[in-house]
Design a protein around this motif. Structure first.
Motif, mmCIF file in Angstrom:
data_model
loop_
_atom_site.group_PDB
_atom_site.id
_atom_site.type_symbol
_atom_site.label_atom_id
_atom_site.label_comp_id
_atom_site.label_asym_id
_atom_site.label_seq_id
_atom_site.Cartn_x
_atom_site.Cartn_y
_atom_site.Cartn_z
ATOM 1 N N VAL A 29 0.845 -1.200 0.000
ATOM 2 C CA VAL A 29 0.000 0.000 0.000
ATOM 3 C C VAL A 29 0.881 1.252 0.000
ATOM 4 C CG1 VAL A 29 -1.767 1.261 1.282
ATOM 5 C CG2 VAL A 29 -1.939 -1.195 1.061
ATOM 6 N N ALA A 30 2.110 1.114 0.516
ATOM 7 C CA ALA A 30 3.044 2.244 0.503
ATOM 8 C C ALA A 30 3.312 2.702 -0.941
ATOM 9 C CB ALA A 30 4.358 1.842 1.165
ATOM 10 N N ASN A 31 3.244 1.761 -1.878
ATOM 11 C CA ASN A 31 3.437 2.131 -3.288
ATOM 12 C C ASN A 31 2.116 2.566 -3.925
ATOM 13 O OD1 ASN A 31 5.870 0.982 -2.676
ATOM 14 N ND2 ASN A 31 5.534 -0.897 -3.830
ATOM 15 N N GLY A 32 1.092 2.745 -3.094
ATOM 16 C CA GLY A 32 -0.220 3.109 -3.637
ATOM 17 C C GLY A 32 -0.872 1.954 -4.373
ATOM 18 N N GLY A 33 -0.441 0.739 -4.040
ATOM 19 C CA GLY A 33 -0.885 -0.410 -4.820
ATOM 20 C C GLY A 33 -2.224 -0.958 -4.367
ATOM 21 N N ALA A 34 -2.932 -1.535 -5.338
ATOM 22 C CA ALA A 34 -4.182 -2.223 -5.012
ATOM 23 C C ALA A 34 -3.834 -3.641 -4.575
ATOM 24 C CB ALA A 34 -5.074 -2.251 -6.235
ATOM 25 N N SER A 35 -4.762 -4.299 -3.898
ATOM 26 C CA SER A 35 -4.537 -5.705 -3.584
ATOM 27 C C SER A 35 -5.799 -6.505 -3.911
ATOM 28 C CB SER A 35 -4.122 -5.892 -2.118
ATOM 29 O OG SER A 35 -5.065 -5.336 -1.263
ATOM 30 N N MET A 36 -5.608 -7.817 -4.089
ATOM 31 C CA MET A 36 -6.700 -8.660 -4.564
ATOM 32 C C MET A 36 -6.648 -10.008 -3.854
ATOM 33 S SD MET A 36 -6.841 -10.342 -8.346
ATOM 34 C CE MET A 36 -5.438 -11.379 -7.959
ATOM 35 N N TRP A 37 -7.826 -10.566 -3.646
ATOM 36 C CA TRP A 37 -7.940 -11.913 -3.053
ATOM 37 C C TRP A 37 -9.073 -12.617 -3.795
ATOM 38 C CZ3 TRP A 37 -5.263 -14.596 0.685
ATOM 39 C CH2 TRP A 37 -5.872 -15.745 1.199
ATOM 40 N N CYS A 38 -8.723 -13.650 -4.543
ATOM 41 C CA CYS A 38 -9.729 -14.372 -5.319
ATOM 42 C C CYS A 38 -9.707 -15.828 -4.883
ATOM 43 C CB CYS A 38 -9.397 -14.253 -6.804
ATOM 44 S SG CYS A 38 -10.573 -15.122 -7.848
ATOM 45 N N GLU A 39 -10.885 -16.366 -4.610
ATOM 46 C CA GLU A 39 -10.982 -17.684 -3.971
ATOM 47 C C GLU A 39 -11.914 -18.576 -4.780
ATOM 48 O OE1 GLU A 39 -12.861 -18.743 0.305
ATOM 49 O OE2 GLU A 39 -11.477 -17.056 0.308
ATOM 50 N N LEU A 40 -11.468 -19.794 -5.119
ATOM 51 C CA LEU A 40 -12.374 -20.720 -5.801
ATOM 52 C C LEU A 40 -12.244 -22.126 -5.228
ATOM 53 C CD1 LEU A 40 -10.712 -21.173 -9.243
ATOM 54 C CD2 LEU A 40 -10.764 -18.936 -8.259
ATOM 55 N N SER A 41 -13.349 -22.831 -5.188
ATOM 56 C CA SER A 41 -13.326 -24.208 -4.674
ATOM 57 C C SER A 41 -12.883 -25.133 -5.791
ATOM 58 C CB SER A 41 -14.718 -24.626 -4.212
ATOM 59 O OG SER A 41 -15.090 -23.867 -3.101
ATOM 60 N N GLN A 42 -11.886 -25.977 -5.515
ATOM 61 C CA GLN A 42 -11.381 -26.839 -6.588
ATOM 62 C C GLN A 42 -12.458 -27.814 -7.088
ATOM 63 O OE1 GLN A 42 -10.961 -30.195 -6.362
ATOM 64 N NE2 GLN A 42 -10.754 -30.681 -4.199
ATOM 65 N N GLY A 43 -13.380 -28.202 -6.206
ATOM 66 C CA GLY A 43 -14.425 -29.156 -6.591
ATOM 67 C C GLY A 43 -15.326 -28.663 -7.716
ATOM 68 N N ASN A 44 -15.416 -27.336 -7.891
ATOM 69 C CA ASN A 44 -16.246 -26.781 -8.967
ATOM 70 C C ASN A 44 -15.551 -26.820 -10.320
ATOM 71 O OD1 ASN A 44 -18.309 -26.109 -7.221
ATOM 72 N ND2 ASN A 44 -17.471 -24.096 -6.769
ATOM 73 N N PHE A 45 -14.230 -27.091 -10.326
ATOM 74 C CA PHE A 45 -13.478 -26.964 -11.572
ATOM 75 C C PHE A 45 -12.768 -28.244 -12.009
ATOM 76 C CE2 PHE A 45 -13.903 -22.787 -9.740
ATOM 77 C CZ PHE A 45 -14.250 -22.013 -10.826
ATOM 78 N N PHE A 46 -12.463 -29.134 -11.047
ATOM 79 C CA PHE A 46 -11.641 -30.302 -11.387
ATOM 80 C C PHE A 46 -12.371 -31.601 -11.075
ATOM 81 C CE2 PHE A 46 -8.731 -26.836 -10.293
ATOM 82 C CZ PHE A 46 -7.930 -26.805 -11.423
ATOM 83 N N ASN A 47 -12.256 -32.576 -11.993
ATOM 84 C CA ASN A 47 -12.784 -33.917 -11.722
ATOM 85 C C ASN A 47 -11.848 -34.666 -10.792
ATOM 86 O OD1 ASN A 47 -14.829 -33.386 -13.471
ATOM 87 N ND2 ASN A 47 -13.833 -34.335 -15.223
ATOM 88 N N GLU A 48 -10.540 -34.435 -10.968
ATOM 89 C CA GLU A 48 -9.542 -35.062 -10.106
ATOM 90 C C GLU A 48 -8.625 -33.982 -9.592
ATOM 91 O OE1 GLU A 48 -7.213 -38.306 -11.679
ATOM 92 O OE2 GLU A 48 -8.895 -38.860 -12.970
ATOM 93 N N PHE A 49 -8.276 -34.084 -8.323
ATOM 94 C CA PHE A 49 -7.403 -33.057 -7.746
ATOM 95 C C PHE A 49 -6.514 -33.718 -6.705
ATOM 96 C CE2 PHE A 49 -6.314 -29.471 -4.980
ATOM 97 C CZ PHE A 49 -6.084 -28.441 -5.899
ATOM 98 N N GLN A 50 -5.224 -33.767 -6.998
ATOM 99 C CA GLN A 50 -4.292 -34.363 -6.032
ATOM 100 C C GLN A 50 -3.184 -33.353 -5.783
ATOM 101 O OE1 GLN A 50 -3.366 -37.707 -8.568
ATOM 102 N NE2 GLN A 50 -4.161 -39.112 -7.037
ATOM 103 N N MET A 51 -2.900 -33.118 -4.532
ATOM 104 C CA MET A 51 -1.774 -32.229 -4.248
ATOM 105 C C MET A 51 -1.096 -32.635 -2.952
ATOM 106 S SD MET A 51 -2.829 -28.680 -2.576
ATOM 107 C CE MET A 51 -1.350 -28.804 -1.604
ATOM 108 N N GLU A 52 0.185 -32.387 -2.920
ATOM 109 C CA GLU A 52 0.968 -32.692 -1.734
ATOM 110 C C GLU A 52 1.806 -31.471 -1.424
ATOM 111 O OE1 GLU A 52 3.859 -36.270 -0.934
ATOM 112 O OE2 GLU A 52 2.085 -36.913 -2.084
ATOM 113 N N GLY A 53 1.542 -30.878 -0.280
ATOM 114 C CA GLY A 53 2.261 -29.671 0.101
ATOM 115 C C GLY A 53 3.632 -29.984 0.669
ATOM 116 N N VAL A 54 4.216 -28.979 1.280
ATOM 117 C CA VAL A 54 5.596 -29.085 1.748
ATOM 118 C C VAL A 54 5.718 -30.054 2.933
ATOM 119 C CG1 VAL A 54 5.484 -27.074 3.299
ATOM 120 C CG2 VAL A 54 7.632 -27.626 2.200
ATOM 121 N N ALA A 55 4.653 -30.174 3.731
ATOM 122 C CA ALA A 55 4.637 -31.113 4.859
ATOM 123 C C ALA A 55 3.187 -31.357 5.234
ATOM 124 C CB ALA A 55 5.394 -30.514 6.054
ATOM 125 N N ALA A 56 2.945 -32.438 5.982
ATOM 126 C CA ALA A 56 1.553 -32.799 6.318
ATOM 127 C C ALA A 56 0.829 -31.662 7.029
ATOM 128 C CB ALA A 56 1.552 -34.053 7.177
#
Length: 266
Positions: A29-56
């Motif tokens: 915001v110091a740069n006068g910048g805008a910010s955005m947050w967009c959220e979508l549920s993966q179940g609405n877009f993918f038939n299969e969804f597998q992901m493994e993060g950095v740790a459990a």
């Protein structure tokens, strides 16, 4: 959705979790910048969804990418039989979009796009947490976005700044004021959303005089980016104003919610 985001941000963060995908832009915001947050549920877009993060216990992935590149890759998939997106390492981390196109022969045609991404280390994840809804003075439903866009487009030729003002009586004005000209567009009967705060306490908007206007002056280009890039067709669009500090837009659709914050200019 990606086309809309590409209009709002040159680069953004894609956060992947087991249930949801998030596109995040947090310009300082110091740069006068805008910010955005967009959220979508993966179940609405993918038939299969597998992901493994950095740790459990930290089952998430944060990637920095250029949304325009992802948008281009997805454009080729409009008539596809199937689209597969996966994270690979090809000289550098890439988001691979594999598009299976219809074919006249028995063999399938697959087009792949490798989009370079940066992997965000865990120590920086806190920089990309969900922004809280500001304690606004006024919340109001927006007029039809196409109408608002055509008004703002004309005003852009007169000034770099626009004043958005609204009250709790469903009235909103868009104003341009320069040394040479003063232009105001009035919208009426828009309605005000019924907000209940998380702790049950009324927000600062409650108890205000219904007629009194709350205003914020913002960069007209940033507002136009949001309106011109809008391809999500929200079922609800609303705007929260913190007097002379910030304008917070929320666009809601069955499958996606997009929040956009534009800081006010003194």
């Amino acid at each position: 959705i990606v086309n809309t985001i590409a209009k709002l941000a040159k680069t953004c963060i894609l956060r992947l979790t087991v249930c949801k995908l998030y596109f995040i832009l947090s310009d300082k915001v110091a740069n006068g910048g805008a910010s955005m947050w967009c959220e979508l549920s993966q179940g609405n877009f993918f038939n299969e969804f597998q992901m493994e993060g950095v740790a459990a216990e930290h089952n998430e992935i944060y990637l920095e990418l250029v949304p325009e590149n992802l948008s281009r890759a997805l454009k080729t998939s409009q008539s596809a039989k199937a689209v597969k997106i996966k994270l690979t390492n090809k000289h550098c981390p890439c988001l691979r979009v594999a598009v299976e196109l219809p074919s006249l022969s028995s063999s399938s045609r697959i087009v792949t796009h490798d989009i370079p991404v940066g992997v965000i280390p865990r120590r920086m994840w806190n920089d990309f947490r969900e922004p809280s809804v500001p304690d606004f003075d006024v919340s109001i439903y927006l007029p039809v976005l196409k109408t608002m866009k055509s008004v703002v487009e004309r005003m852009k030729n007169l000034s770099n700044f626009i004043v958005i003002e609204a009250n709790l009586n469903g009235e909103m004005n868009l104003k341009i004021e320069t040394d040479l000209v003063s232009v105001t567009t009035h919208f009426k009967d828009l309605g005000n959303p019924p907000w209940a705060s998380e702790d049950g306490c009324p927000s600062s908007a409650q108890g205000r005089d219904l007629e009194s206007m709350t205003e914020a002056c913002i960069d007209i280009k940033k507002l136009l980016q949001l309106l011109a890039g809008q391809q999500v067709n929200p079922t609800k669009a609303l705007c929260n104003i913190v007097h002379k500090r910030i304008v917070h837009f929320i666009l809601l659709h069955e499958e996606v919610s997009l929040q956009y914050f534009i800081p006010a200019i003194a």
